[in-house]
Design an enzyme around this catalytic site. Structure first.
Site, PDB file in Angstrom:
ATOM      1  N   SER A   1       0.825  -1.201   0.000  1.00 36.23           N
ATOM      2  CA  SER A   1       0.000   0.000   0.000  1.00 36.23           C
ATOM      3  C   SER A   1       0.861   1.254   0.000  1.00 36.23           C
ATOM      4  O   SER A   1       1.972   1.258   0.551  1.00 36.23           O
ATOM      5  CB  SER A   1      -0.902   0.006   1.240  1.00 36.23           C
ATOM      6  OG  SER A   1      -1.519   1.264   1.426  1.00 36.23           O
ATOM      7  N   TYR A  29      -2.357  -0.097  10.021  1.00 32.39           N
ATOM      8  CA  TYR A  29      -2.535  -0.667   8.682  1.00 32.39           C
ATOM      9  C   TYR A  29      -1.244  -0.564   7.880  1.00 32.39           C
ATOM     10  O   TYR A  29      -0.777  -1.540   7.286  1.00 32.39           O
ATOM     11  CB  TYR A  29      -3.674   0.058   7.958  1.00 32.39           C
ATOM     12  CG  TYR A  29      -3.781  -0.294   6.493  1.00 32.39           C
ATOM     13  CD1 TYR A  29      -4.143  -1.577   6.097  1.00 32.39           C
ATOM     14  CD2 TYR A  29      -3.503   0.653   5.506  1.00 32.39           C
ATOM     15  CE1 TYR A  29      -4.237  -1.914   4.747  1.00 32.39           C
ATOM     16  CE2 TYR A  29      -3.593   0.330   4.158  1.00 32.39           C
ATOM     17  CZ  TYR A  29      -3.958  -0.951   3.787  1.00 32.39           C
ATOM     18  OH  TYR A  29      -4.039  -1.280   2.454  1.00 32.39           O
TER      19      TYR A  29
END
Length: 336
Positions: free
Chosen positions: A128, A153
């Site tokens: 990501s 995350y």
């Protein structure tokens, strides 16, 4: 060719599976269809895949279920794995951190073990843009260190890159990580800005605009991203012959390991993005200006030079065309 696509009921996973099926590839999907967002949307994606081809099968398994994941690998005899399943969302990680440990760490370990023990020729996995965290040098480069995540995350995605490298080194497993940048388009996720803003504008509800609108995002259209994923899957990495342990390059290795950014390479200001939605919908947004949220960053901007050099991939969809396609799908799907 048989390919395992994890997260096949998810947004990117569905589109990748569609393309593979259209090219005559047998696809097994793996997804737990959790309720992080609307399960009906996930079921509709699966129905779309099942309607498209009889060569698609969905295994409803949780990534953290080691024996279940092992059974999928044992029975599947896959050539390649495209691992897109994860617990997504920066803000949700502030409220439910254990979901990220279970899915993104334990689950990814189970995928790595499956690949290791079943002769997978190439694992492509989702990282990501969030891994860039506190980095401010633009555009974000895969050759820069990313050691300061600002959300759990992001930390789990950085951990995935480290775990993948370890398996590439120890077991010779070819692995490629893709750092996705704000992917949007038809069948998109309801927790992301393109979906949330469109829904609010069409229903006359206010939009929460964080950091008072002073944000930029490298919005990346799903068809462009899917093309990039499939090109990468065909590029099985080897060791970088010029890799130096004295000055290590984070994007490559002495092991069969690569990292690429996959984004639009053209950041859009948040207020301009809302303006595009207003123009397409023919309505004015009600902006609720708010401070920056914990875990967010002001700007994302992908340097995609390495991916272009390796595969010839470039994005081709403008934000205007991409959002027009998304809003058309949204109106049709939700009768809006």
């Amino acid at each position: 060719m048989r390919v395992l696509v994890t997260g096949a009921a998810g947004f990117i996973g569905m589109h990748v599976a569609q393309r593979l099926l259209a090219e005559g590839v047998q696809v097994v999907g793996l997804d737990n269809l959790n309720d992080y967002y609307d399960v009906a949307l996930k079921n509709a994606r699966v129905a779309e895949l099942e309607q498209q081809s009889g060569d698609f099968y969905l295994a409803r398994i949780d990534l953290a279920d080691a024996s279940g994941v092992e059974a999928v690998f044992r029975d599947g005899r896959f050539d390649r794995v495209i691992h897109l399943a994860a617990q997504a969302g920066v803000r949700y990680s502030l409220e439910n951190p254990r979901a990220y440990v279970d899915s993104n760490l334990v689950g990814f370990c189970n995928i790595l073990e499956g690949c290791r023990h079943h002769g997978i020729e190439h694992l492509v996995y989702a990282s990501s843009s969030s891994v860039y965290g506190a980095n401010t040098r633009m555009p974000f480069s895969v050759h820069d260190n990313v050691d300061h995540p600002v959300s759990l995350y992001a930390a789990t995605k950085k951990s995935n890159e480290l775990m993948a490298h370890t398996y590439a080194h120890l077991y010779g497993l070819p692995v490629t990580g893709l750092r996705f940048f704000t992917v949007y388009g038809p069948w998109g996720r309801p927790d992301m800005a393109p979906f949330k803003f469109t829904r609010a504008v069409l229903s006359g509800e206010p939009i929460d605009v964080y950091n008072y609108g002073n944000m930029r995002r490298d919005f990346s259209y799903i068809d462009d991203v899917t093309e990039g994923v499939l090109r990468v899957a065909e590029q099985i990495p080897g060791a970088n012959p010029s890799f130096s342990t004295d000055a290590p390059d984070p994007a490559s290795s002495f092991a069969p390991y690569r990292l690429y950014n996959i984004g639009n390479n053209s950041p859009v200001a948040l207020n301009d993005f809302i303006g595009v939605i207003e123009k397409i919908c023919g309505r004015t947004a009600q902006r609720n200006l708010m401070p920056m949220q914990p875990g967010d960053v002001e700007q994302t901007y992908a340097d995609i030079g390495d991916l272009y050099q390796a595969t010839g991939w470039r994005p081709t969809t403008t934000i205007e065309d991409g959002m027009a396609s998304f809003i058309k799908w949204y109106r049709d799907f939700y009768n809006a």
